[in-house]
Design a protein around this motif. Structure first.
Motif, short mmCIF file in Angstrom:
data_model
loop_
_atom_site.label_atom_id
_atom_site.label_comp_id
_atom_site.label_asym_id
_atom_site.label_seq_id
_atom_site.Cartn_x
_atom_site.Cartn_y
_atom_site.Cartn_z
N SER A 31 71.95 17.93 81.17
CA SER A 31 71.69 17.30 82.42
C SER A 31 70.39 16.63 82.38
O SER A 31 69.85 15.43 82.74
CB SER A 31 71.93 17.92 83.57
N VAL A 32 69.35 17.41 81.98
CA VAL A 32 67.97 16.90 82.11
C VAL A 32 67.71 16.02 80.85
O VAL A 32 67.05 14.74 81.07
CB VAL A 32 66.99 18.07 81.89
N VAL A 33 68.21 16.14 79.68
CA VAL A 33 68.25 15.05 78.70
C VAL A 33 69.05 13.80 79.10
O VAL A 33 68.20 12.80 78.94
CB VAL A 33 68.74 15.75 77.39
N VAL A 34 70.10 13.77 79.71
CA VAL A 34 70.65 12.30 80.02
C VAL A 34 69.90 11.96 81.08
O VAL A 34 69.64 10.55 81.16
CB VAL A 34 72.03 12.82 80.56
N ALA A 35 69.42 12.59 82.02
CA ALA A 35 68.25 11.99 83.18
C ALA A 35 67.19 11.35 82.37
O ALA A 35 66.68 10.35 82.76
CB ALA A 35 67.87 13.18 84.09
N LEU A 36 66.60 12.22 81.16
CA LEU A 36 65.51 11.44 80.51
C LEU A 36 65.85 10.10 80.01
O LEU A 36 65.12 9.45 79.56
CB LEU A 36 64.87 12.39 79.64
N GLY A 37 67.02 10.04 79.28
CA GLY A 37 67.63 9.02 78.87
C GLY A 37 67.81 7.73 79.63
O GLY A 37 67.42 6.56 79.29
N ILE A 38 68.26 7.99 80.96
CA ILE A 38 68.11 7.00 81.80
C ILE A 38 66.84 6.44 82.05
O ILE A 38 66.62 5.38 82.31
CB ILE A 38 68.96 7.58 83.14
N ALA A 39 65.97 7.42 82.21
CA ALA A 39 64.48 6.97 82.77
C ALA A 39 63.85 6.31 81.51
O ALA A 39 63.34 5.10 81.69
CB ALA A 39 63.71 8.09 82.92
N ALA A 40 64.23 6.69 80.34
CA ALA A 40 63.71 5.98 79.13
C ALA A 40 64.36 4.48 79.09
O ALA A 40 63.68 3.64 78.81
CB ALA A 40 63.91 6.67 77.84
N ALA A 41 65.62 4.33 79.29
CA ALA A 41 66.22 3.04 79.33
C ALA A 41 65.61 2.12 80.34
O ALA A 41 65.34 1.09 80.26
CB ALA A 41 67.77 3.17 79.18
N MET A 42 65.56 2.66 81.71
CA MET A 42 64.95 1.88 82.50
C MET A 42 63.44 1.51 82.50
O MET A 42 63.10 0.53 83.10
CB MET A 42 65.08 2.84 84.14
N LEU A 43 62.54 2.37 81.68
CA LEU A 43 61.46 1.95 81.25
C LEU A 43 61.05 1.15 80.19
O LEU A 43 60.11 0.84 79.84
CB LEU A 43 60.60 3.49 81.47
N ALA A 44 62.26 0.96 79.34
CA ALA A 44 61.90 0.68 77.77
C ALA A 44 61.07 -0.64 77.97
O ALA A 44 60.32 -0.81 76.99
CB ALA A 44 63.42 0.39 77.20
N GLU A 45 61.35 -1.69 78.97
CA GLU A 45 60.57 -2.73 78.85
C GLU A 45 59.10 -2.72 79.25
O GLU A 45 58.40 -3.62 78.68
CB GLU A 45 61.33 -4.07 79.67
N THR A 46 58.79 -2.05 80.32
CA THR A 46 57.44 -1.89 80.70
C THR A 46 56.79 -0.56 79.97
O THR A 46 55.22 -0.55 80.08
CB THR A 46 57.49 -1.36 82.37
N PHE A 47 57.45 0.44 79.60
CA PHE A 47 56.60 1.50 78.94
C PHE A 47 57.81 2.00 77.77
O PHE A 47 58.26 2.93 77.79
CB PHE A 47 56.74 2.77 80.07
N PRO A 48 57.55 1.10 76.68
CA PRO A 48 58.35 1.33 75.65
C PRO A 48 58.45 2.90 74.86
O PRO A 48 59.25 3.33 74.39
CB PRO A 48 58.12 0.25 74.62
N PHE A 49 57.20 3.44 75.15
CA PHE A 49 56.98 4.89 74.63
C PHE A 49 57.94 5.88 74.80
O PHE A 49 58.52 6.58 74.21
CB PHE A 49 55.47 5.29 74.74
N ALA A 50 58.35 5.58 76.34
CA ALA A 50 59.54 6.47 76.85
C ALA A 50 60.93 6.32 75.78
O ALA A 50 61.34 7.30 75.44
CB ALA A 50 59.78 5.90 78.25
N ALA A 51 61.26 4.97 75.63
CA ALA A 51 62.37 4.77 74.74
C ALA A 51 62.19 5.35 73.33
O ALA A 51 63.09 6.05 72.66
CB ALA A 51 62.74 3.35 74.81
N LEU A 52 60.89 5.17 72.81
CA LEU A 52 60.80 5.69 71.37
C LEU A 52 60.72 7.25 71.38
O LEU A 52 61.31 7.76 70.37
CB LEU A 52 59.40 5.27 70.80
N THR A 53 60.08 7.82 72.54
CA THR A 53 60.35 9.38 72.26
C THR A 53 61.57 9.67 72.83
O THR A 53 62.20 10.70 71.86
CB THR A 53 59.38 9.74 73.73
N TYR A 54 62.32 8.97 73.39
CA TYR A 54 64.06 9.50 73.55
C TYR A 54 64.58 9.60 72.35
O TYR A 54 65.26 10.33 71.86
CB TYR A 54 64.62 8.66 74.66
#
Length: 161
Positions: free
Chosen positions: A47-70
């Motif tokens: 559940s935490v990993v899916v929540a992190l994935g949602i956050a990473a996708a939402m932040l991808a354009e403004t904080f791409p490091f989140a998408a890269l880390t995911y």
């Protein structure tokens, strides 16, 4: 494009969780990699990993490091928790292997390639993303190992000392 790939990565992780649950990852993890995991641990962690994935996708354009880390988390999961154990055990199936190979590898790599292609990330950022992804993957494993140590037990007898 990075945001689209990040959303696809999150969807792939949801499919991965479904495969692991349906094909009994818990008992495989106990038998093959000696992980003292319960289904409740599986549900909370994923559940935490899916929540992190949602956050990473939402932040991808403004904080791409989140998408890269995911994406790195997905690649670490695929290689170290599915592909290598499959190879080390002489081909014993690892629940999650299908999605690890068909979704995690291509999408994780696509996120990395897109970040490099677009100039969003250089080699140092990619390396840091893998460090972050590895730490995220290790965190629940470390917690599982710690929870049975006397210091971390929360039963009333042990809490009294």
């Amino acid at each position: 494009m990075l945001a689209i790939l990040a959303w696809l990565a999150m969807a792939a992780y949801a499919a991965h969780v479904l495969e692991e649950y349906t094909l009994d990852w818990r008992n495989w993890a106990r038998a093959v990699i000696g992980l003292p995991v319960e289904w409740s641990d599986f549900f909370v962690t994923n559940s935490v990993v899916v929540a992190l994935g949602i956050a990473a996708a939402m932040l991808a354009e403004t904080f791409p490091f989140a998408a890269l880390t995911y994406a790195a988390l997905m690649l670490v999961n695929a290689v170290f928790f599915h592909i290598l154990p499959f190879l080390r055990t002489g081909g014993r199936f690892s629940p999650g292997l299908f999605t690890a190979v068909t979704m995690f590898l291509p999408l994780g790599l696509a996120v990395m390639v897109e970040a490099i292609r677009s100039g969003t990330a250089g080699p140092a950022t990619i390396v840091l993303a893998f460090v972050g992804g590895g730490l995220l993957m290790a965190y629940p494993v470390v917690l599982l190992k710690l929870k049975d140590l006397p210091y971390f037990r929360q039963s009333s007898e042990e809490a009294r000392g």
